[in-house]
Design a protein around this motif. Structure first.
Motif, PDB file in Angstrom:
ATOM      1  N   GLY A  70       0.799  -1.226   0.000  1.00 51.87           N
ATOM      2  CA  GLY A  70       0.000   0.000   0.000  1.00 51.87           C
ATOM      3  C   GLY A  70       0.829   1.272   0.000  1.00 51.87           C
ATOM      4  O   GLY A  70       0.292   2.362   0.155  1.00 51.87           O
ATOM      5  N   GLY A  71       2.132   1.148  -0.192  1.00 51.74           N
ATOM      6  CA  GLY A  71       3.005   2.324  -0.134  1.00 51.74           C
ATOM      7  C   GLY A  71       2.931   3.172  -1.387  1.00 51.74           C
ATOM      8  O   GLY A  71       2.350   2.777  -2.402  1.00 51.74           O
ATOM      9  N   PRO A  72       3.509   4.368  -1.335  1.00 53.10           N
ATOM     10  CA  PRO A  72       3.543   5.230  -2.516  1.00 53.10           C
ATOM     11  C   PRO A  72       4.359   4.573  -3.628  1.00 53.10           C
ATOM     12  O   PRO A  72       5.126   3.646  -3.382  1.00 53.10           O
ATOM     13  CB  PRO A  72       4.193   6.509  -2.014  1.00 53.10           C
ATOM     14  CG  PRO A  72       4.857   6.158  -0.747  1.00 53.10           C
ATOM     15  CD  PRO A  72       4.193   4.946  -0.194  1.00 53.10           C
ATOM     16  N   LEU A  73       4.195   5.073  -4.845  1.00 54.90           N
ATOM     17  CA  LEU A  73       4.832   4.464  -6.013  1.00 54.90           C
ATOM     18  C   LEU A  73       5.730   5.468  -6.705  1.00 54.90           C
ATOM     19  O   LEU A  73       5.289   6.555  -7.091  1.00 54.90           O
ATOM     20  CB  LEU A  73       3.768   3.980  -6.994  1.00 54.90           C
ATOM     21  CG  LEU A  73       4.268   3.394  -8.312  1.00 54.90           C
ATOM     22  CD1 LEU A  73       5.028   2.102  -8.080  1.00 54.90           C
ATOM     23  CD2 LEU A  73       3.100   3.166  -9.260  1.00 54.90           C
ATOM     24  N   LEU A  74       6.997   5.113  -6.857  1.00 52.93           N
ATOM     25  CA  LEU A  74       7.933   5.883  -7.670  1.00 52.93           C
ATOM     26  C   LEU A  74       7.865   5.268  -9.059  1.00 52.93           C
ATOM     27  O   LEU A  74       8.254   4.123  -9.254  1.00 52.93           O
ATOM     28  CB  LEU A  74       9.350   5.799  -7.098  1.00 52.93           C
ATOM     29  CG  LEU A  74      10.481   6.350  -7.963  1.00 52.93           C
ATOM     30  CD1 LEU A  74      10.266   7.811  -8.319  1.00 52.93           C
ATOM     31  CD2 LEU A  74      11.815   6.159  -7.284  1.00 52.93           C
ATOM     32  N   GLN A  75       7.343   6.030  -9.996  1.00 53.68           N
ATOM     33  CA  GLN A  75       7.146   5.532 -11.357  1.00 53.68           C
ATOM     34  C   GLN A  75       8.264   6.055 -12.253  1.00 53.68           C
ATOM     35  O   GLN A  75       8.486   7.263 -12.326  1.00 53.68           O
ATOM     36  CB  GLN A  75       5.787   5.990 -11.889  1.00 53.68           C
ATOM     37  CG  GLN A  75       5.436   5.437 -13.250  1.00 53.68           C
ATOM     38  CD  GLN A  75       5.219   3.936 -13.242  1.00 53.68           C
ATOM     39  OE1 GLN A  75       4.592   3.380 -12.337  1.00 53.68           O
ATOM     40  NE2 GLN A  75       5.743   3.275 -14.249  1.00 53.68           N
ATOM     41  N   SER A 111      -0.228   6.683  -2.026  1.00 55.86           N
ATOM     42  CA  SER A 111      -1.049   5.486  -1.835  1.00 55.86           C
ATOM     43  C   SER A 111      -2.526   5.785  -2.085  1.00 55.86           C
ATOM     44  O   SER A 111      -3.300   4.876  -2.372  1.00 55.86           O
ATOM     45  CB  SER A 111      -0.841   4.925  -0.431  1.00 55.86           C
ATOM     46  OG  SER A 111      -1.074   5.932   0.533  1.00 55.86           O
ATOM     47  N   ASP A 112      -2.912   7.064  -2.038  1.00 53.14           N
ATOM     48  CA  ASP A 112      -4.296   7.460  -2.326  1.00 53.14           C
ATOM     49  C   ASP A 112      -4.471   7.829  -3.802  1.00 53.14           C
ATOM     50  O   ASP A 112      -5.471   8.428  -4.184  1.00 53.14           O
ATOM     51  CB  ASP A 112      -4.708   8.635  -1.435  1.00 53.14           C
ATOM     52  CG  ASP A 112      -3.759   9.815  -1.557  1.00 53.14           C
ATOM     53  OD1 ASP A 112      -2.758   9.713  -2.313  1.00 53.14           O
ATOM     54  OD2 ASP A 112      -4.005  10.846  -0.909  1.00 53.14           O
ATOM     55  N   HIS A 113      -3.491   7.489  -4.645  1.00 55.01           N
ATOM     56  CA  HIS A 113      -3.479   7.707  -6.086  1.00 55.01           C
ATOM     57  C   HIS A 113      -3.388   9.178  -6.484  1.00 55.01           C
ATOM     58  O   HIS A 113      -3.658   9.533  -7.623  1.00 55.01           O
ATOM     59  CB  HIS A 113      -4.681   7.047  -6.765  1.00 55.01           C
ATOM     60  CG  HIS A 113      -4.752   5.573  -6.515  1.00 55.01           C
ATOM     61  ND1 HIS A 113      -3.859   4.689  -7.066  1.00 55.01           N
ATOM     62  CD2 HIS A 113      -5.581   4.842  -5.735  1.00 55.01           C
ATOM     63  CE1 HIS A 113      -4.140   3.472  -6.646  1.00 55.01           C
ATOM     64  NE2 HIS A 113      -5.174   3.533  -5.828  1.00 55.01           N
ATOM     65  N   LYS A 114      -2.983  10.045  -5.563  1.00 50.02           N
ATOM     66  CA  LYS A 114      -2.746  11.444  -5.886  1.00 50.02           C
ATOM     67  C   LYS A 114      -1.291  11.615  -6.304  1.00 50.02           C
ATOM     68  O   LYS A 114      -0.399  10.935  -5.779  1.00 50.02           O
ATOM     69  CB  LYS A 114      -3.033  12.339  -4.680  1.00 50.02           C
ATOM     70  CG  LYS A 114      -4.499  12.433  -4.345  1.00 50.02           C
ATOM     71  CD  LYS A 114      -4.716  13.413  -3.207  1.00 50.02           C
ATOM     72  CE  LYS A 114      -6.190  13.493  -2.864  1.00 50.02           C
ATOM     73  NZ  LYS A 114      -6.433  14.379  -1.722  1.00 50.02           N
ATOM     74  N   ILE A 115      -1.053  12.542  -7.203  1.00 56.20           N
ATOM     75  CA  ILE A 115       0.310  12.806  -7.662  1.00 56.20           C
ATOM     76  C   ILE A 115       1.030  13.608  -6.587  1.00 56.20           C
ATOM     77  O   ILE A 115       0.625  14.720  -6.255  1.00 56.20           O
ATOM     78  CB  ILE A 115       0.303  13.561  -8.998  1.00 56.20           C
ATOM     79  CG1 ILE A 115      -0.312  12.690 -10.080  1.00 56.20           C
ATOM     80  CG2 ILE A 115       1.721  13.969  -9.377  1.00 56.20           C
ATOM     81  CD1 ILE A 115      -0.499  13.389 -11.405  1.00 56.20           C
ATOM     82  N   LEU A 116       2.090  13.028  -6.030  1.00 55.36           N
ATOM     83  CA  LEU A 116       2.877  13.708  -5.013  1.00 55.36           C
ATOM     84  C   LEU A 116       4.027  14.488  -5.636  1.00 55.36           C
ATOM     85  O   LEU A 116       4.416  15.539  -5.146  1.00 55.36           O
ATOM     86  CB  LEU A 116       3.428  12.704  -4.006  1.00 55.36           C
ATOM     87  CG  LEU A 116       2.394  11.892  -3.217  1.00 55.36           C
ATOM     88  CD1 LEU A 116       3.086  10.887  -2.320  1.00 55.36           C
ATOM     89  CD2 LEU A 116       1.495  12.812  -2.416  1.00 55.36           C
ATOM     90  N   LEU A 117       4.582  13.956  -6.711  1.00 61.44           N
ATOM     91  CA  LEU A 117       5.660  14.619  -7.425  1.00 61.44           C
ATOM     92  C   LEU A 117       5.354  14.479  -8.914  1.00 61.44           C
ATOM     93  O   LEU A 117       5.314  13.367  -9.438  1.00 61.44           O
ATOM     94  CB  LEU A 117       7.013  13.982  -7.091  1.00 61.44           C
ATOM     95  CG  LEU A 117       8.244  14.611  -7.722  1.00 61.44           C
ATOM     96  CD1 LEU A 117       8.444  16.044  -7.215  1.00 61.44           C
ATOM     97  CD2 LEU A 117       9.483  13.794  -7.429  1.00 61.44           C
ATOM     98  N   ALA A 118       5.124  15.617  -9.564  1.00 62.62           N
ATOM     99  CA  ALA A 118       4.778  15.602 -10.988  1.00 62.62           C
ATOM    100  C   ALA A 118       5.929  15.042 -11.816  1.00 62.62           C
ATOM    101  O   ALA A 118       7.101  15.113 -11.417  1.00 62.62           O
ATOM    102  CB  ALA A 118       4.437  17.015 -11.446  1.00 62.62           C
ATOM    103  N   ASN A 163      15.071  15.146  -1.960  1.00 61.79           N
ATOM    104  CA  ASN A 163      15.330  16.568  -1.729  1.00 61.79           C
ATOM    105  C   ASN A 163      14.215  17.465  -2.252  1.00 61.79           C
ATOM    106  O   ASN A 163      14.327  18.681  -2.176  1.00 61.79           O
ATOM    107  CB  ASN A 163      16.666  16.985  -2.347  1.00 61.79           C
ATOM    108  CG  ASN A 163      17.835  16.401  -1.597  1.00 61.79           C
ATOM    109  OD1 ASN A 163      17.779  16.222  -0.388  1.00 61.79           O
ATOM    110  ND2 ASN A 163      18.894  16.076  -2.317  1.00 61.79           N
ATOM    111  N   SER A 164      13.175  16.859  -2.774  1.00 59.82           N
ATOM    112  CA  SER A 164      12.036  17.640  -3.248  1.00 59.82           C
ATOM    113  C   SER A 164      11.361  18.318  -2.056  1.00 59.82           C
ATOM    114  O   SER A 164      11.209  17.714  -0.999  1.00 59.82           O
ATOM    115  CB  SER A 164      11.044  16.714  -3.946  1.00 59.82           C
ATOM    116  OG  SER A 164       9.839  17.392  -4.190  1.00 59.82           O
ATOM    117  N   PRO A 165      10.956  19.576  -2.207  1.00 55.60           N
ATOM    118  CA  PRO A 165      10.274  20.270  -1.102  1.00 55.60           C
ATOM    119  C   PRO A 165       9.029  19.512  -0.620  1.00 55.60           C
ATOM    120  O   PRO A 165       8.641  19.630   0.532  1.00 55.60           O
ATOM    121  CB  PRO A 165       9.896  21.621  -1.698  1.00 55.60           C
ATOM    122  CG  PRO A 165      10.777  21.807  -2.873  1.00 55.60           C
ATOM    123  CD  PRO A 165      11.136  20.442  -3.375  1.00 55.60           C
ATOM    124  N   VAL A 166       8.434  18.725  -1.496  1.00 57.98           N
ATOM    125  CA  VAL A 166       7.239  17.961  -1.123  1.00 57.98           C
ATOM    126  C   VAL A 166       7.551  16.950  -0.015  1.00 57.98           C
ATOM    127  O   VAL A 166       6.731  16.706   0.860  1.00 57.98           O
ATOM    128  CB  VAL A 166       6.670  17.227  -2.358  1.00 57.98           C
ATOM    129  CG1 VAL A 166       5.509  16.341  -1.989  1.00 57.98           C
ATOM    130  CG2 VAL A 166       6.294  18.226  -3.442  1.00 57.98           C
TER     131      VAL A 166
END
Length: 172
Positions: A70-75, A111-118, A163-166
């Motif tokens: 369920g973790g975030p995805l680095l695509q 994990s909620d399918h929102k874009i965290l880093l464009a 290092n992204s501000p996000v």
């Protein structure tokens, strides 16, 4: 006298190790993963996407991050390596130096399918020279060069993401 100096040096080194260990000093093994990225999964597409994703995943595991369902995805999208000849022997017309370029697009999806880093482009270059004295070594040089390019690309991807501000951790 010489043996006494050896013992003194040994005790100094041992004492220094204890003091540094006690104050929390440790060698850097990698970047700390922000809590938003704990359990980060890595996926890649394109001819080199799988290899680059594996290199990123290995670097994350060295830092203690293990992928979670369920973790975030680095695509890593559209990853491929192009090669150009950048130097030719004037006498024989044989290629002497090559430039490998890694192309990819990276993004992070929560994990909620929102874009965290464009999505952002990645471009890494590495050159290697042809060994005209041993033509069979060229393939090995190319494999080594591309492996190095993937490891450099993995470090660059993690550097950008971490290092992204996000995702940058806030100081307490």
């Amino acid at each position: 006298m010489n043996r006494t100096r050896q013992w003194i040096r040994w005790w100094l080194v041992a004492g220094l190790a204890l003091v540094l260990g006690g104050c929390g000093f440790h060698l850097q093994t990698g970047a700390t993963i922000p809590s938003k990225l704990t359990g980060l999964r890595v996926a890649g597409t394109g001819p080199s996407g799988g290899t680059l994703a594996q290199a990123v995943d290995r670097a994350l595991q060295r830092d203690g991050n293990y992928a979670q369902q369920g973790g975030p995805l680095l695509q890593i999208d559209n990853a491929y390596v192009s090669q150009r000849i950048i130097s030719i022997s004037p006498g024989s017309g044989v290629a002497l130096e090559f430039l490998d370029t890694l192309h990819a697009d990276i993004s992070v999806i929560g994990s909620d399918h929102k874009i965290l880093l464009a999505s952002q482009p990645l471009l890494m270059e590495n050159s290697f020279s042809y060994n005209s004295g041993n033509p069979l070594a060229t393939n090995e040089q190319q494999v080594t060069s591309q492996r190095l390019l993937m490891e450099q690309g993995a470090r660059q991807i993690l550097r950008r993401v971490l290092n992204s501000p996000v995702f940058r951790q806030q100081a307490p």
